[in-house]
Design a protein around this motif. Structure first.
Motif, mmCIF file in Angstrom:
data_model
loop_
_atom_site.group_PDB
_atom_site.id
_atom_site.type_symbol
_atom_site.label_atom_id
_atom_site.label_comp_id
_atom_site.label_asym_id
_atom_site.label_seq_id
_atom_site.Cartn_x
_atom_site.Cartn_y
_atom_site.Cartn_z
ATOM 1 N N THR A 328 40.146 26.400 68.929
ATOM 2 C CA THR A 328 39.296 26.213 70.119
ATOM 3 C C THR A 328 40.116 25.767 71.318
ATOM 4 O O THR A 328 39.657 25.872 72.449
ATOM 5 C CB THR A 328 38.208 25.147 69.884
ATOM 6 N N THR A 329 41.299 25.239 71.066
ATOM 7 C CA THR A 329 42.049 24.587 72.130
ATOM 8 C C THR A 329 43.521 24.940 72.020
ATOM 9 O O THR A 329 44.048 25.089 70.912
ATOM 10 C CB THR A 329 41.903 23.048 72.004
ATOM 11 N N ALA A 343 44.092 24.038 77.398
ATOM 12 C CA ALA A 343 43.292 25.235 77.665
ATOM 13 C C ALA A 343 42.261 25.376 76.562
ATOM 14 O O ALA A 343 42.560 25.155 75.383
ATOM 15 C CB ALA A 343 44.188 26.464 77.705
ATOM 16 N N LYS A 344 41.054 25.707 76.961
ATOM 17 C CA LYS A 344 39.981 25.831 75.985
ATOM 18 C C LYS A 344 39.528 27.279 75.899
ATOM 19 O O LYS A 344 39.364 27.958 76.917
ATOM 20 C CB LYS A 344 38.788 24.957 76.406
ATOM 21 N N LEU A 345 39.317 27.729 74.692
ATOM 22 C CA LEU A 345 38.744 29.043 74.464
ATOM 23 C C LEU A 345 37.236 28.939 74.564
ATOM 24 O O LEU A 345 36.659 27.915 74.203
ATOM 25 C CB LEU A 345 39.123 29.554 73.076
ATOM 26 N N SER A 346 36.584 29.979 75.050
ATOM 27 C CA SER A 346 35.130 29.902 75.195
ATOM 28 C C SER A 346 34.428 29.999 73.846
ATOM 29 O O SER A 346 33.261 29.649 73.732
ATOM 30 C CB SER A 346 34.626 30.997 76.133
ATOM 31 N N GLU A 347 35.111 30.474 72.836
ATOM 32 C CA GLU A 347 34.535 30.462 71.493
ATOM 33 C C GLU A 347 35.662 30.347 70.476
ATOM 34 O O GLU A 347 36.809 30.728 70.763
ATOM 35 C CB GLU A 347 33.700 31.717 71.246
ATOM 36 N N PRO A 348 35.363 29.789 69.317
ATOM 37 C CA PRO A 348 36.416 29.617 68.319
ATOM 38 C C PRO A 348 36.966 30.966 67.864
ATOM 39 O O PRO A 348 36.229 31.944 67.748
ATOM 40 C CB PRO A 348 35.704 28.907 67.161
ATOM 41 N N LEU B 4 31.558 25.866 77.670
ATOM 42 C CA LEU B 4 32.040 27.103 78.269
ATOM 43 C C LEU B 4 31.057 28.225 77.956
ATOM 44 O O LEU B 4 30.453 28.255 76.879
ATOM 45 C CB LEU B 4 33.424 27.447 77.717
ATOM 46 N N ASP B 5 30.901 29.133 78.897
ATOM 47 C CA ASP B 5 30.021 30.288 78.697
ATOM 48 C C ASP B 5 30.623 31.180 77.610
ATOM 49 O O ASP B 5 31.723 31.715 77.781
ATOM 50 C CB ASP B 5 29.904 31.051 80.020
ATOM 51 N N ILE B 11 37.214 33.658 77.257
ATOM 52 C CA ILE B 11 37.967 33.204 78.431
ATOM 53 C C ILE B 11 38.750 31.954 78.074
ATOM 54 O O ILE B 11 38.463 31.280 77.089
ATOM 55 C CB ILE B 11 37.048 32.902 79.634
ATOM 56 N N LEU B 12 39.734 31.667 78.875
ATOM 57 C CA LEU B 12 40.535 30.467 78.708
ATOM 58 C C LEU B 12 40.344 29.589 79.926
ATOM 59 O O LEU B 12 40.495 30.053 81.056
ATOM 60 C CB LEU B 12 42.015 30.829 78.601
ATOM 61 N N ASP B 13 39.976 28.348 79.705
ATOM 62 C CA ASP B 13 39.806 27.385 80.797
ATOM 63 C C ASP B 13 40.961 26.408 80.690
ATOM 64 O O ASP B 13 41.004 25.588 79.775
ATOM 65 C CB ASP B 13 38.454 26.674 80.629
ATOM 66 N N ALA B 14 41.942 26.505 81.596
ATOM 67 C CA ALA B 14 43.160 25.704 81.482
ATOM 68 C C ALA B 14 43.263 24.709 82.629
ATOM 69 O O ALA B 14 42.965 25.036 83.775
ATOM 70 C CB ALA B 14 44.389 26.610 81.481
ATOM 71 N N GLY B 37 44.483 23.453 68.706
ATOM 72 C CA GLY B 37 43.578 22.407 68.251
ATOM 73 C C GLY B 37 42.230 22.975 67.844
ATOM 74 O O GLY B 37 41.876 24.106 68.211
ATOM 75 N N VAL B 64 32.046 25.463 72.678
ATOM 76 C CA VAL B 64 33.287 24.755 72.997
ATOM 77 C C VAL B 64 33.158 24.104 74.362
ATOM 78 O O VAL B 64 32.702 24.728 75.322
ATOM 79 C CB VAL B 64 34.484 25.733 72.983
#
Lengths: 365, 294
Positions: A328-329, A343-348, B4-5, B11-14, B37, B64
């Motif tokens: 996820t991250t 950075a976070k992924l919008s879905e796993p 997050l949508d 998408i990647l939110d960094a 993670g 997430v």
């Protein structure tokens, strides 16, 4: 040795540069009208006027641009009797030395309508300056995107005769002989050169003659300058509310420049501003990190829920089942393993030994 | 932070963390490593018994959160690279409160209670879990054991060397205390303090002070061991209160409160110490309570 961190090699990072543009429309009613000038800030020094997008005493107000006027010491308007004569000259010289620079003898060069600094023709000796805040223009104004419409005729209470200036063609035709960066020429629809736009400085310089034929007010017209004079002054061609009389020319821009303070001239300009728009530019410098997870990497997790009694949940009771984990991250770390970016992924995303990934994490600076 | 949508493309939110921005301001911003993670994932939702594509449907729909900018708030559990794909068990970290009887046990309040002054220590006489952190004269300490906590893997078996922890990192609020050896004679070497005042210590097996060593008890020994299966290494340490806590009660007044301990009202600050295995990334948070006489 089990590992949770993976080293980024030189081939795992690259840099890019992106230009981001935003449209910035400014309606004339914001500058004059909507907030009954509560969004206009005048200063005791009287050198310029600030325009906000909301009453400036409010914490939510944003500074959008400053206005000021000035003329050259060689202008026919320059006279000791003129209101704030020294300040107007100082403003002109300050803007000229920053935007046009000095000649070889160290003298400040005047603004020139076509950017050809040689010779004495085509100079802008009386100017209105619009200085956009960095909040609006960001890194620079996008070339070819600027448009300004002002009302050049009519009475003060009812301006009319709109004149539109643009920097059309500036995407391929701009000047680079300014110490403040690149600039373009502002043209009206007839192709007359009526101002300059400094893209990186975010300053528009307009000749004051757009509001009146300066020669009708005894300003010497430069022979051979096709851009001057421009608009005939009539009895109704008021510029400023100050010094207003019904006598032809008495309320013209000339009388405002000589008889009114800088703030009065700024008020006059705002009153005649119909609309203004441009696109700003933000220069994004990015580093892209390619976070590669090979098929045999990152298949287990240290998540406390991954285990029950130290046994891996996702395998059930079968050791030969492949391990599975979910991403996820993505964390980017310094050499001493401190989290620098996340950075976070919008879905796993499922990770198991049959899958490999390359995650592109872009950091903008 | 919002979710997050997840209705369309991935998408990647960094974002840069606060520590990253601080290092950028200081001119020593550098990224050399990455990790993956899975903080939001609850693997108990994985149904391995179905043996079908539906085994992870619920888990894969986990929403997430947007990225946190606090560097200490993300990446708590990391994905791990292990060469051997046929592991059925992985080692964990577990607080060992039974090894030395009352010397390693928590207080009944579920904290390790640390007295920061001598007169605070005098309020309590040999109470389990109340540690003389100021004088260090009680032989008490905190012990963390690593190993496979499952009797299916007998204590006599050897943990895969790839999974054996030889280095631990400890995070503690630097305003509150620092890490010292269990005997109280050796200070752990501070690695760095981040922008939020969190100090990090790296402790390795051969370092002075005997912070980390192999667990060489290979029998079940439930009276001294909490890991029921194969055992790896042991981490043991004490916490020394900071001068800010020992010299006056200002910090207690600012970020603490008062609490009754064994019937005595004292000023307290509740915090935790985070222990993470560098090899496996497994971690535990150990609750601690600093107390000071009112």
């Amino acid at each position: 040795m089990a590992q949770t961190f993976k080293t980024l090699r030189d081939s795992d990072r690259t840099t890019t540069r992106t230009l981001l543009h935003e449209m910035v429309p400014i309606t004339g009613t914001i500058a004059s009208g909507t907030y009954t000038d509560l969004n206009i800030k005048n200063y005791s020094h009287g050198m310029f006027q600030s325009v906000y997008d909301y009453p400036y005493l409010s914490g939510s107000a944003n500074h959008i641009f400053d206005l000021t006027v000035g003329y050259s010491a060689t202008s026919a308007l320059s006279a000791s009797a003129s209101s704030q004569n020294a300040k107007k000259i100082n403003i002109y010289n300050e803007m000229a030395q920053v935007l046009v620079g000095f000649d070889v003898t160290g003298n400040v060069r005047p603004f020139d309508r076509d950017g050809d600094l040689s010779g004495n023709t085509g100079k802008i000796n009386e100017a209105i300056f619009i200085c956009f805040s960095r909040l609006l223009m960001k890194d620079e104004i996008k070339k070819g995107s600027f448009s300004l419409t002002v009302a050049t005729g009519g009475v003060y209470s009812a301006p009319e005769d709109n004149l539109t200036l643009t920097d059309s063609g500036s995407t391929t035709d701009y000047r680079v002989n300014s110490p403040a960066g690149e600039y373009g020429v502002l043209y009206d629809t007839r192709g007359k050169r009526l101002g300059l736009l400094y893209y990186q400085a975010g300053i528009a310089v307009l000749t004051a003659s757009i509001f009146g034929n300066l020669s009708n007010d005894a300003v010497t017209t430069v022979a051979g300058d096709s851009d001057n004079p421009l608009i005939p002054v009539t009895a109704s061609n008021y510029f400023s509310s100050e010094n207003g009389t019904a006598t032809p020319g008495e309320s013209s821009v000339v009388h405002a420049l000589t008889g009114s303070e800088i703030s009065g001239n700024c008020d006059g300009f705002r009153n005649r501003l119909v609309t203004m728009e441009f696109q700003n530019t933000t220069e994004l410098n990015s580093t892209i990190y390619f976070c590669r997870a090979n098929h045999n990497e990152f298949n287990y997790s240290s998540n406390p829920t991954y285990l029950t009694g130290s046994k891996i949940r996702v395998k059930g009771d079968l050791a030969d089942l492949p391990p599975v984990a979910y991403i996820t991250t993505i964390g980017l770390y310094s050499p001493d393993r401190v989290l620098m970016a996340v950075a976070k992924l919008s879905e796993p995303i499922r990770k198991d030994p049959t899958r490999d990934f390359t995650m592109r994490v872009r950091l903008d600076f | 932070m919002a979710f997050l949508d997840n209705s369309g493309d991935i998408i990647l939110d960094a974002v840069l963390t606060d520590e990253g921005r601080m290092r950028m301001a200081k001119g020593n911003f550098q990224i050399t490593h990455f990790a993956f993670g899975d903080d939001e994932i609850d693997y108990s939702l994985f149904d391995a018994t179905t043996g079908s594509v539906y085994m992870d449907v619920t888990l894969a729909q986990t929403p997430v959160l947007e990225a946190f900018t606090n560097n200490a708030s993300s990446m708590h559990s990391k994905l791990m690279t292990v060469t051997n794909m046929s592991h059925l068990y992985l080692p964990i970290l577990e607080l060992n409160e039974v090894f030395a009887g009352t010397s390693t046990a928590k207080h009944s309040s579920e904290n390790f209670v640390l007295c920061v002054t001598e007169d605070t220590e005098d309020l309590f006489s040999a109470v389990t879990g109340i540690i003389n952190a100021y004088t260090r004269d009680d032989g008490k300490y905190i012990r963390v054991d690593q190993g496979i906590d499952n009797a299916d893997v007998p204590p006599g078996s050897i943990i895969d060397p790839e999974l054996n922890e030889t280095q631990y990192m400890i995070d503690i609020d630097n305003r509150l205390g620092s890490i010292i050896s269990s005997a109280g004679a050796t200070s752990a070497r501070l690695s760095f303090i981040d922008d939020d005042g969190i100090a990090r210590y790296y402790l390795s097996a051969p370092a002075a002070g005997r912070f980390v060593f192999d667990n060489d008890i290979f029998t079940a020994s439930p009276s001294t061991q909490v890991i029921s299966g194969a055992r790896g290494t042991v981490l043991q340490f004490r916490i020394s209160p900071s001068i800010d806590l020992t010299s006056n009660s200002a910090l207690f007044d600012k970020i603490g409160s008062t609490v009754s301990v064994e019937g005595t009202t004292v000023k307290n600050i509740d915090a935790y110490v985070r222990v993470t295995g560098v090899t496996t990334g497994y971690r535990i948070d150990i609750p601690v309570r600093f107390i000071r006489k009112v």
